[in-house]
Write an enzyme that holds these catalytic residues in place. Structure first.
Site, PDB file in Angstrom:
ATOM      1  N   HIS A  44       4.687  -0.286  -2.366  1.00 42.94           N
ATOM      2  CA  HIS A  44       4.206   0.981  -2.927  1.00 42.94           C
ATOM      3  C   HIS A  44       2.749   0.845  -3.386  1.00 42.94           C
ATOM      4  O   HIS A  44       1.936   1.756  -3.182  1.00 42.94           O
ATOM      5  CB  HIS A  44       5.090   1.415  -4.106  1.00 42.94           C
ATOM      6  CG  HIS A  44       6.326   2.154  -3.700  1.00 42.94           C
ATOM      7  ND1 HIS A  44       7.452   1.515  -3.241  1.00 42.94           N
ATOM      8  CD2 HIS A  44       6.609   3.485  -3.684  1.00 42.94           C
ATOM      9  CE1 HIS A  44       8.382   2.421  -2.957  1.00 42.94           C
ATOM     10  NE2 HIS A  44       7.897   3.609  -3.219  1.00 42.94           N
ATOM     11  N   GLU A  45       2.434  -0.279  -3.993  1.00 42.15           N
ATOM     12  CA  GLU A  45       1.059  -0.487  -4.449  1.00 42.15           C
ATOM     13  C   GLU A  45       0.104  -0.618  -3.270  1.00 42.15           C
ATOM     14  O   GLU A  45      -1.017  -0.077  -3.304  1.00 42.15           O
ATOM     15  CB  GLU A  45       1.004  -1.744  -5.316  1.00 42.15           C
ATOM     16  CG  GLU A  45      -0.374  -2.051  -5.897  1.00 42.15           C
ATOM     17  CD  GLU A  45      -0.828  -1.016  -6.904  1.00 42.15           C
ATOM     18  OE1 GLU A  45      -2.056  -0.876  -7.087  1.00 42.15           O
ATOM     19  OE2 GLU A  45       0.041  -0.346  -7.510  1.00 42.15           O
TER      20      GLU A  45
END
Length: 540
Positions: free
Chosen positions: A466-467
Site C-alpha cells: 500500500h505504501e
C-alpha cells in the site's frame, strides 16, 4: 358444545358464546347431506350467488384480525353434539372455492359459516406477537424492501440538491485535459516500463523449465527467482522516481507492477511446492492427496500466459472454465464501466478537489476545523470508493473473466455486512485474500509461527505494498499508508472484543462503517494531499 381450533384457526368455545345454543346453530347453518362427497347446495350452487356476496366473503376472510391466515372449519353436527368436519367435505368445498376464484388464503373457509365465524364476539388477539420494528425481530424474517426503496429515494433527492448547489457555487470544474493533456505525453517512460513487464514472467518460465529438466540445482533456482521477483518491483519504482510523471500514471504502473510481483511469487511458490511433493512421493515420505495427484506438474507457456492475464493471483495449471462468451452481457458491463468511471471523475473534480484545496493539514491546523473537513470529505470519498469497488472488482474483473471463460468469479463477498474489521479484510478483496492465505499465512503456520504473528506478517506485507502504490507516485515517503494498514491489527482486536461483548451484528457493522468512512480514507487523503502540496511548494 365446542368448535375445534388450532393455532392458525378461529376457535369459539361455549364459554365465549354462551348465548348460542345447538338449535341456534342448526338454524343458522344449513344442515349438510350425510354423503361426504356431496357439496352443500348453497355452496355448490354458485349461480345463485351474486358477485357482491363473493366479494363480501373474500373481504371478511382477508380482514379477519391480525393473523396471517384464518381457517374456519364448520361442518355438520357429529356425534355427541360436537360439530366436526370431514376431510372429504372440506376438499369438496375447496374445489368449489377454486372454481369460484378464491385465493389461497381463502381456501378452507366454509362460505356458509361466514356469518358465524366473523362475529364481533370472536377473539381478535390470540397470540403473543412482536412489533415489526422490535430490536429482537427486526432482522428475523422481516422484509425491508419498502424502507430500502425509501432510502434510495431520499439518497437521490439529497444528492440531486447537492449537485445543483455545487454547480451553482463552483460551476463546471471538469476541464478538457482531465483525461488526457500535454503533460500525459511526458509519461511515455512509464508506458514503456509497463510494456516491458512481461519479461519477468518469461524469465521465471525459463528458470522453471530448467528446474524441471534438473539442469540447475534447487538453491540456484531459488536464488534466480529471488532476483527476478525483486527486479520486477524495483524496476518500476526507479522509473517513476526518475520521471516527473503524473500521480495517476505512477499509481497505475505501480498497481501493474505489484500484480506482476504477486503472480510471480504464486507461480514460483506453487511450482516449488509441486516439485517438493513429487520428491516426497518418490521417496515414500508422503502420500499424495487426490487434489495433488489430479494436477500434473507440467511447465507450460500457455498456462503461464493465461495465468498472467486471468483475474486471479493464485497460480494453478488449470482453472474452472465456462462454455462460451456472452457478447451482449460483456457490452452491457462495458457501458456500466464507462458510466461509473465518469461518475467517479465527476465526484473527484466537483467535490473532493474543492474540499481538499480549501482545507488545512489535519495534524497542524485547528482541531475542530480538521474534523469538519474530514466529515465533509467522508461522503464524496465514500461514493468514489464504492464506485471504484464496483468498477474494478465487479465490472472489470467479471468482463475479463467472461472474455477468458474464467469460471471462479468470487472476487468479493458481502463485505458490507462485516461485523468486524477482520471480516472486512477477509471478504472485500478475495484475490488478494486467497493469495495471502495460500502463500503467507499457512506457510507461516506450517513452519511453527504462531497464528497471531502470522496475521501480523500478512498485514505487514499488505502495508508495504500500500505504501509503495501511494508513496512512490507521490515521490515522498511519509508512511501514512503503512501506518494506516498496520493500525488495522489493533482495530481487529478491538472490533472482535466489541462484537463478543455486544453479541449484536448491527453494532459491529455500524462500528465498521464508522471506522471505514470517517477515521480511515478521508484522513489519509488529506494527509497525502497536503504533504504533496508542501513538497511541490518547496520544489518551486
Amino acid at each position: 358444545m365446542a368448535i375445534s381450533d388450532s393455532p392458525e384457526t378461529i376457535g369459539i368455545t361455549g364459554t365465549s358464546t354462551s348465548s348460542l345454543t345447538d338449535s341456534d346453530l342448526t338454524h343458522t347453518l344449513r344442515r349438510r347431506p350425510a354423503a361426504a362427497t356431496t357439496v352443500p347446495r348453497d355452496v355448490a350452487d354458485s349461480g345463485s350467488k351474486t358477485e357482491e356476496d363473493d366479494s363480501t366473503l373474500n373481504d371478511l376472510v382477508r380482514d379477519s384480525g391480525s393473523d396471517d391466515s384464518v381457517t374456519a372449519k364448520i361442518c355438520e353436527p357429529g356425534d355427541n353434539g360436537r360439530i366436526g368436519g370431514s376431510e372429504a367435505s372440506m376438499d369438496s368445498v375447496n374445489a368449489v372455492q377454486d372454481n369460484k376464484g378464491l385465493g389461497e388464503n381463502d381456501r378452507g373457509v366454509d362460505p356458509s359459516a361466514a356469518k358465524f365465524a366473523y362475529r364481533p364476539s370472536v377473539p381478535a388477539h390470540r397470540r403473543v406477537k412482536e412489533s415489526p420494528l422490535s430490536s429482537d425481530a427486526i432482522f428475523r424474517q422481516q422484509s425491508h424492501a419498502g424502507l430500502f426503496n425509501l432510502c434510495i429515494v431520499v439518497l437521490v433527492a439529497v444528492n440531486s440538491r447537492l449537485i445543483i448547489e455545487n454547480l451553482m457555487k463552483y460551476g463546471w470544474l471538469i476541464k478538457t485535459g482531465f483525461w488526457f493533456s500535454s503533460r500525459s505525453l511526458r509519461d511515455w517512460p512509464l508506458l514503456m516500463c509497463c510494456l516491458t513487464l512481461p519479461i519477468f514472467p518469461l524469465a521465471a518460465f525459463v528458470v522453471e523449465k530448467l528446474a524441471l529438466q534438473k539442469s540447475i540445482s534447487e538453491p540456484v533456482v531459488v536464488s534466480l527467482h529471488i532476483i527476478i521477483t525483486t527486479t520486477s518491483i524495483l524496476y518500476p519504482v526507479l522509473v517513476i522516481l526518475r520521471c516527473d510523471s503524473a500521480v495517476l500514471s505512477g499509481v497505475t504502473l505501480m498497481l501493474f507492477a505489484c500484480i506482476v510481483w504477486l503472480k510471480l511469487v504464486s507461480y514460483v511458490h506453487t511450482n516449488y511446492d509441486m516439485r517438493a511433493l513429487g520428491k516426497s512421493t518418490e521417496k515414500g515420505d508422503a502420500v499424495p492427496s487426490s487434489s495433488n495427484t489430479d494436477i500434473p506438474h507440467d511447465i507450460s507457456l500457455n498456462s503461464l500466459a493465461y495465468f498472467m492475464v486471468a483475474p486471479t493471483l493464485c497460480y494453478q495449471t488449470s482453472y474452472p472454465r465456462t462454455v462460451c462468451v456472452r457478447k451482449g452481457w460483456v457490452f452491457r458491463q462495458l457501458v456500466k464501466l464507462i458510466i461509473f468511471t465518469g461518475l467517479m471523475g465527476f465526484i473527484v473534480e466537483q467535490y473532493i478537489n474543492p474540499i481538499v484545496k480549501n482545507s488545512q493539514h489535519p495534524l497542524k491546523g485547528n482541531l475542530l476545523y480538521a474534523i469538519e473537513r474530514v466529515l465533509k470529505l467522508s461522503v464524496p470519498n465514500l461514493y468514489v470508493w464504492l464506485c471504484m469497488f464496483y468498477c474494478f472488482f465487479h465490472l472489470w474483473l467479471n468482463i475479463l473473466a467472461e472474455l477468458l471463460c474464467f469460471g471462479d468469479r468470487e472476487f468479493y463477498k458481502d463485505w458490507w455486512n462485516a461485523k468486524t474489521v477482520e471480516e472486512y479484510w477477509r471478504m472485500w478483496n478475495m484475490p488478494v485474500h486467497k493469495w495471502m492465505v495460500r502463500h503467507i499465512y499457512f506457510p507461516c503456520l506450517r513452519h511453527g509461527v504462531p497464528k497471531g504473528v502470522a496475521i501480523v506478517i500478512a498485514f505487514l506485507v499488505s502495508a508495504v505494498f500500500h505504501e509503495l502504490c501511494i508513496a512512490v507516485p507521490c515521490h515522498m515517503f511519509k508512511l501514512w499508508a503503512f501506518i494506516g494498514i498496520m493500525l488495522q491489527v489493533p482495530l481487529v482486536l478491538i472490533t472482535n472484543y466489541l462484537q463478543d461483548k455486544f453479541r449484536n451484528s448491527m453494532v459491529g457493522n455500524m462500528i465498521f462503517w464508522f471506522i471505514f468512512c470517517i477515521l480511515g480514507q478521508p484522513m489519509c487523503l488529506l494527509l497525502y494531499y497536503h504533504d504533496l502540496m508542501n513538497r511541490k511548494g518547496k520544489a518551486e
